[in-house]
Design an enzyme around this catalytic site. Structure first.
Site, PDB file in Angstrom:
ATOM      1  N   CYS A 183       0.834  -1.206   0.000  1.00  0.00           N
ATOM      2  CA  CYS A 183       0.000   0.000   0.000  1.00  0.00           C
ATOM      3  C   CYS A 183       0.867   1.254   0.000  1.00  0.00           C
ATOM      4  O   CYS A 183       1.840   1.342   0.756  1.00  0.00           O
ATOM      5  CB  CYS A 183      -0.882  -0.021   1.246  1.00  0.00           C
ATOM      6  SG  CYS A 183      -1.904   1.427   1.417  1.00  0.00           S
ATOM      7  N   CYS A 198      -0.656   5.750   7.094  1.00  0.00           N
ATOM      8  CA  CYS A 198      -1.962   5.298   7.577  1.00  0.00           C
ATOM      9  C   CYS A 198      -1.780   4.514   8.870  1.00  0.00           C
ATOM     10  O   CYS A 198      -0.812   3.769   9.029  1.00  0.00           O
ATOM     11  CB  CYS A 198      -2.600   4.414   6.514  1.00  0.00           C
ATOM     12  SG  CYS A 198      -4.120   3.622   7.037  1.00  0.00           S
ATOM     13  N   CYS A 239      -2.527  -0.612   8.883  1.00  0.00           N
ATOM     14  CA  CYS A 239      -1.737  -1.851   8.771  1.00  0.00           C
ATOM     15  C   CYS A 239      -0.322  -1.636   9.265  1.00  0.00           C
ATOM     16  O   CYS A 239       0.531  -1.191   8.521  1.00  0.00           O
ATOM     17  CB  CYS A 239      -1.657  -2.300   7.316  1.00  0.00           C
ATOM     18  SG  CYS A 239      -3.230  -2.719   6.584  1.00  0.00           S
ATOM     19  N   CYS A 284      -7.538   0.521  -0.485  1.00  0.00           N
ATOM     20  CA  CYS A 284      -7.153  -0.130   0.761  1.00  0.00           C
ATOM     21  C   CYS A 284      -7.165  -1.628   0.505  1.00  0.00           C
ATOM     22  O   CYS A 284      -8.193  -2.182   0.122  1.00  0.00           O
ATOM     23  CB  CYS A 284      -8.106   0.237   1.886  1.00  0.00           C
ATOM     24  SG  CYS A 284      -7.731  -0.690   3.371  1.00  0.00           S
ATOM     25  N   GLN A 292     -18.591  -9.406  13.614  1.00  0.00           N
ATOM     26  CA  GLN A 292     -17.163  -9.685  13.387  1.00  0.00           C
ATOM     27  C   GLN A 292     -16.737  -9.167  12.018  1.00  0.00           C
ATOM     28  O   GLN A 292     -17.432  -9.404  11.032  1.00  0.00           O
ATOM     29  CB  GLN A 292     -16.902 -11.193  13.485  1.00  0.00           C
ATOM     30  CG  GLN A 292     -17.164 -11.793  14.864  1.00  0.00           C
ATOM     31  CD  GLN A 292     -16.145 -11.389  15.913  1.00  0.00           C
ATOM     32  OE1 GLN A 292     -15.091 -10.824  15.606  1.00  0.00           O
ATOM     33  NE2 GLN A 292     -16.454 -11.643  17.175  1.00  0.00           N
ATOM     34  N   TYR A 318     -21.782 -10.221  26.346  1.00  0.00           N
ATOM     35  CA  TYR A 318     -21.300  -9.362  25.245  1.00  0.00           C
ATOM     36  C   TYR A 318     -21.664 -10.042  23.914  1.00  0.00           C
ATOM     37  O   TYR A 318     -20.807 -10.292  23.074  1.00  0.00           O
ATOM     38  CB  TYR A 318     -19.781  -9.124  25.316  1.00  0.00           C
ATOM     39  CG  TYR A 318     -19.257  -8.731  26.674  1.00  0.00           C
ATOM     40  CD1 TYR A 318     -19.123  -7.387  27.014  1.00  0.00           C
ATOM     41  CD2 TYR A 318     -18.912  -9.705  27.610  1.00  0.00           C
ATOM     42  CE1 TYR A 318     -18.635  -7.027  28.266  1.00  0.00           C
ATOM     43  CE2 TYR A 318     -18.437  -9.358  28.859  1.00  0.00           C
ATOM     44  CZ  TYR A 318     -18.298  -8.012  29.185  1.00  0.00           C
ATOM     45  OH  TYR A 318     -17.814  -7.674  30.421  1.00  0.00           O
ATOM     46  N   GLU A 362     -26.242  -8.098  26.188  1.00  0.00           N
ATOM     47  CA  GLU A 362     -25.572  -7.142  25.300  1.00  0.00           C
ATOM     48  C   GLU A 362     -26.084  -5.740  25.621  1.00  0.00           C
ATOM     49  O   GLU A 362     -27.262  -5.547  25.892  1.00  0.00           O
ATOM     50  CB  GLU A 362     -25.904  -7.540  23.850  1.00  0.00           C
ATOM     51  CG  GLU A 362     -25.733  -6.483  22.797  1.00  0.00           C
ATOM     52  CD  GLU A 362     -24.288  -5.990  22.617  1.00  0.00           C
ATOM     53  OE1 GLU A 362     -23.360  -6.803  22.589  1.00  0.00           O
ATOM     54  OE2 GLU A 362     -24.125  -4.758  22.534  1.00  0.00           O
ATOM     55  N   ASP A 416     -17.006 -12.271  25.598  1.00  0.00           N
ATOM     56  CA  ASP A 416     -16.422 -11.723  24.360  1.00  0.00           C
ATOM     57  C   ASP A 416     -16.483 -10.196  24.420  1.00  0.00           C
ATOM     58  O   ASP A 416     -17.171  -9.555  23.634  1.00  0.00           O
ATOM     59  CB  ASP A 416     -17.199 -12.272  23.150  1.00  0.00           C
ATOM     60  CG  ASP A 416     -16.567 -11.865  21.825  1.00  0.00           C
ATOM     61  OD1 ASP A 416     -15.479 -11.255  21.830  1.00  0.00           O
ATOM     62  OD2 ASP A 416     -17.162 -12.149  20.769  1.00  0.00           O
ATOM     63  N   CYS A 467     -10.189  -9.623  21.971  1.00  0.00           N
ATOM     64  CA  CYS A 467      -9.489  -8.946  20.859  1.00  0.00           C
ATOM     65  C   CYS A 467      -8.328  -8.116  21.394  1.00  0.00           C
ATOM     66  O   CYS A 467      -7.749  -7.323  20.657  1.00  0.00           O
ATOM     67  CB  CYS A 467     -10.467  -8.085  20.063  1.00  0.00           C
ATOM     68  SG  CYS A 467     -11.336  -6.877  21.057  1.00  0.00           S
TER      69      CYS A 467
HETATM   70  N1  SAH Z   1     -19.971 -11.912  20.648  1.00  0.00           N
HETATM   71  C1  SAH Z   1     -20.342 -10.960  19.622  1.00  0.00           C
HETATM   72  C2  SAH Z   1     -19.962  -9.521  19.933  1.00  0.00           C
HETATM   73  C3  SAH Z   1     -18.577  -9.246  20.452  1.00  0.00           C
HETATM   74  S1  SAH Z   1     -18.067  -7.569  20.415  1.00  0.00           S
HETATM   75  C4  SAH Z   1     -19.822 -11.395  18.280  1.00  0.00           C
HETATM   76  O1  SAH Z   1     -18.982 -12.292  18.184  1.00  0.00           O
HETATM   77  O2  SAH Z   1     -20.274 -10.847  17.271  1.00  0.00           O
HETATM   78  C5  SAH Z   1     -18.401  -6.982  22.015  1.00  0.00           C
HETATM   79  C6  SAH Z   1     -19.832  -6.606  22.246  1.00  0.00           C
HETATM   80  O3  SAH Z   1     -19.939  -6.185  23.604  1.00  0.00           O
HETATM   81  C7  SAH Z   1     -20.368  -5.470  21.413  1.00  0.00           C
HETATM   82  O4  SAH Z   1     -21.559  -5.870  20.797  1.00  0.00           O
HETATM   83  C8  SAH Z   1     -20.638  -4.341  22.437  1.00  0.00           C
HETATM   84  O5  SAH Z   1     -21.751  -3.557  22.102  1.00  0.00           O
HETATM   85  C9  SAH Z   1     -20.890  -5.132  23.688  1.00  0.00           C
HETATM   86  N2  SAH Z   1     -20.628  -4.494  24.996  1.00  0.00           N
HETATM   87  C10 SAH Z   1     -19.726  -3.541  25.311  1.00  0.00           C
HETATM   88  N3  SAH Z   1     -19.719  -3.311  26.639  1.00  0.00           N
HETATM   89  C11 SAH Z   1     -20.646  -4.136  27.197  1.00  0.00           C
HETATM   90  C12 SAH Z   1     -21.098  -4.370  28.534  1.00  0.00           C
HETATM   91  N4  SAH Z   1     -20.579  -3.725  29.559  1.00  0.00           N
HETATM   92  N5  SAH Z   1     -22.050  -5.303  28.712  1.00  0.00           N
HETATM   93  C13 SAH Z   1     -22.570  -5.998  27.679  1.00  0.00           C
HETATM   94  N6  SAH Z   1     -22.190  -5.803  26.392  1.00  0.00           N
HETATM   95  C14 SAH Z   1     -21.233  -4.887  26.151  1.00  0.00           C
END
Ligand code: SAH
Length: 473
Positions: free
Chosen positions: A83, A89, A92, A170, A305, A334, A355, A403, A430
């Site tokens: 790139c 940027c 990456c 990109c 994702q 989450y 969520e 998550d 992540c």
């Molecule tokens: N497991 C899902 C989302 C993961 S991303 C997947 O794989 O697609 C993390 C998520 O947590 C997001 O949707 C975000 O909105 C949510 N989030 C952030 N803080 C939070 C909290 N305190 N309680 C519950 N959800 C939350």
């Protein structure tokens, strides 16, 4: 080291002077680190094992920053970045490293974090699972829009700043997103529509967001504006729906179609890209994509994702680690739009998703319905507030999936899990440093962790996804 000693050392390194240094390590952001008489110097664009001439551009009490002037000894892992915006940027950071080396770097990153921050040893960190083709993988783009000498440019933010770097192509975005942003940029320029300036708070267009259903080819376009309406909105819709999307798919089997166009209203002085209100200009409220055999509706505000190919690696791994036999109650915390919840629902007695984003929970409920899943329920709210309430009502999880976003879990939630004592926790993360911090807490409160599987969801960047499983001791 005392402050005095540090500043004495800092004097060794002078601003604007050139030095030759050996790069002996790398930060999690992919910056090279070397030392001048023991004093740390961070340099962008160099790799571990390289020797470089650098000019010192900044000296702090504890470290200096050098700019690469000449690469004296390149690493065998170095490749030509594809790139033209590389190093300007902020996207990456690892493009100059061959892909095998990127994967090894990420595995090491996870190991280092678990040991240094987590204080956890004896965990088997498996090799990072990479992609066959680590390009054009992103299904979501958020292009900032800026104006330079009357020209409308779109691109990405520079590293650690909000300067917009124009990049024509990109290489990690879906090709459809790239086409869409060009059509929208031309439209803004031709119609003389103003562009938002975050210093003055004036100007209309802030961001172009796109989302592409990898397996369905359905495309959503969201124009984020600092105002209530867009002149010529009908014409924008016409241009987008009339644009040619042939040959633009990164994925050959599906053809692309603009399915949904929104305005998003964001009049706040904030770094958050989307405002709260959406105005549908065209088509459906959601786009659909599939993961495995499941179908998902996705709203503009919902998390999904960003790497659809690797999601098909990540979720089955979560299911494998969960090792369900059909009798369990699973908490998917989450949960976003309920993707992991639905994956687990088939093998569990009952799934409860939590969520914080309301639109995502609405998506999750609808997703359960359209997939004929009847044993999954969803609650809106912060996991750390909702889960204690469920527990008080007598609900207990046998298996918990975590998550969280990059900042990790609230400690009060981890404490509650320590009290609830599920037999397993699957932690999908992540951010290896907050993962390590949270694992430290959990391993200090009745759980053990044996293995971690990094998955490369973000090739070319320094980011890595890790999935771990904890067992009740
Ligand atoms: N497991 C899902 C989302 C993961 S991303 C997947 O794989 O697609 C993390 C998520 O947590 C997001 O949707 C975000 O909105 C949510 N989030 C952030 N803080 C939070 C909290 N305190 N309680 C519950 N959800 C939350």
């Amino acid at each position: 080291m005392s402050k005095k000693e540090l500043s004495k050392q800092a004097a060794v390194v002078e601003k604007n002077k050139h030095y030759i240094i050996d790069i002996t390590g790398m930060t999690h952001e992919g910056q090279g680190v070397g030392r001048i008489e023991g004093f740390a110097v961070f340099v962008d664009g160099v790799l571990e094992g390289e020797q470089a001439e650098v000019r010192i551009i900044k000296v702090n009490k504890t470290y200096a920053v050098g700019k690469l002037i000449t690469l004296i000894k390149p690493s065998p892992n170095r490749v030509e970045p594809f790139c033209s915006a590389f190093r300007r940027c902020g996207g990456c950071m690892l493009q100059h490293m061959n892909y095998e080396a990127q994967l090894a770097f990420k595995t090491q990153l996870v190991k280092d974090n678990l040991e240094r921050i987590g204080g956890i040893s004896g965990v088997t960190v498996h090799d990072t699972i990479g992609m066959e083709n680590p390009l054009n993988y992103r299904n979501k783009a958020q292009y900032p829009v800026a104006s330079v000498n009357g020209r409308v440019i779109t691109g990405f933010y520079a590293a650690r700043s909000h300067n917009v770097i124009e990049s024509e192509h990109c290489g990690i975005q879906d090709k459809t997103s790239e086409k869409v942003r060009r059509v929208v940029a031309r439209f803004i320029e031709e119609k003389g529509i103003t562009v938002y300036d975050e210093n003055t708070g004036k100007g209309l267009v802030r961001h172009i967001m796109t989302r592409v259903g990898f397996n369905t080819g359905e495309v959503m376009v969201v124009l984020v504006i600092n105002g209530e309406s867009l002149l010529y909105a009908d014409e924008l819709v016409q241009r987008l729906t009339g644009m040619s999307l042939e040959d633009s798919n990164s994925h050959e089997e599906s053809s692309h179609v603009i399915k949904s166009i929104y305005l998003n209203i964001n009049k706040e002085n904030t770094n958050v890209i989307l405002g709260r209100r959406n105005v549908l200009l065209y088509g459906s409220e959601t786009i659909t994509d599939t993961i495995g055999k499941y179908k998902f509706n996705i709203s503009p505000h919902s998390f999904y994702q960003v790497n659809p190919v690797q999601t098909e690696v990540l979720y089955p791994k979560a299911l494998e680690y969960a090792g369900l036999n059909g009798t369990e109650t699973v908490f998917d915390l989450y949960c976003g739009i309920g993707t992991i919840s639905l994956f687990l629902s088939e093998k569990a007695a009952r799934v409860i998703g939590v969520e914080v984003v309301e639109a995502a929970v609405e998506d999750a409920r609808r997703n359960a319905q359209i997939n004929g899943v009847t044993n999954a329920e969803f609650f809106v709210g912060e996991a750390e507030k909702v889960v204690p309430g469920l527990y008080k009502k007598g609900l207990r999880a046998d298996v918990v999936v975590l998550d969280p976003p990059r900042k990790g879990c609230d400690e009060s939630l981890l404490q509650l899990l320590a009290d609830m004592q599920p037999s397993k926790i699957i932690y999908v993360s992540c951010n290896p440093s907050t993962l390590a911090r949270d694992l430290k807490f959990l391993t200090g409160h009745g759980f053990t962790v044996e293995e971690a599987q990094p998955v490369d969801m973000f090739p070319m960047t320094g980011h890595v996804e890790t999935i771990t499983v904890l067992y009740r001791r």
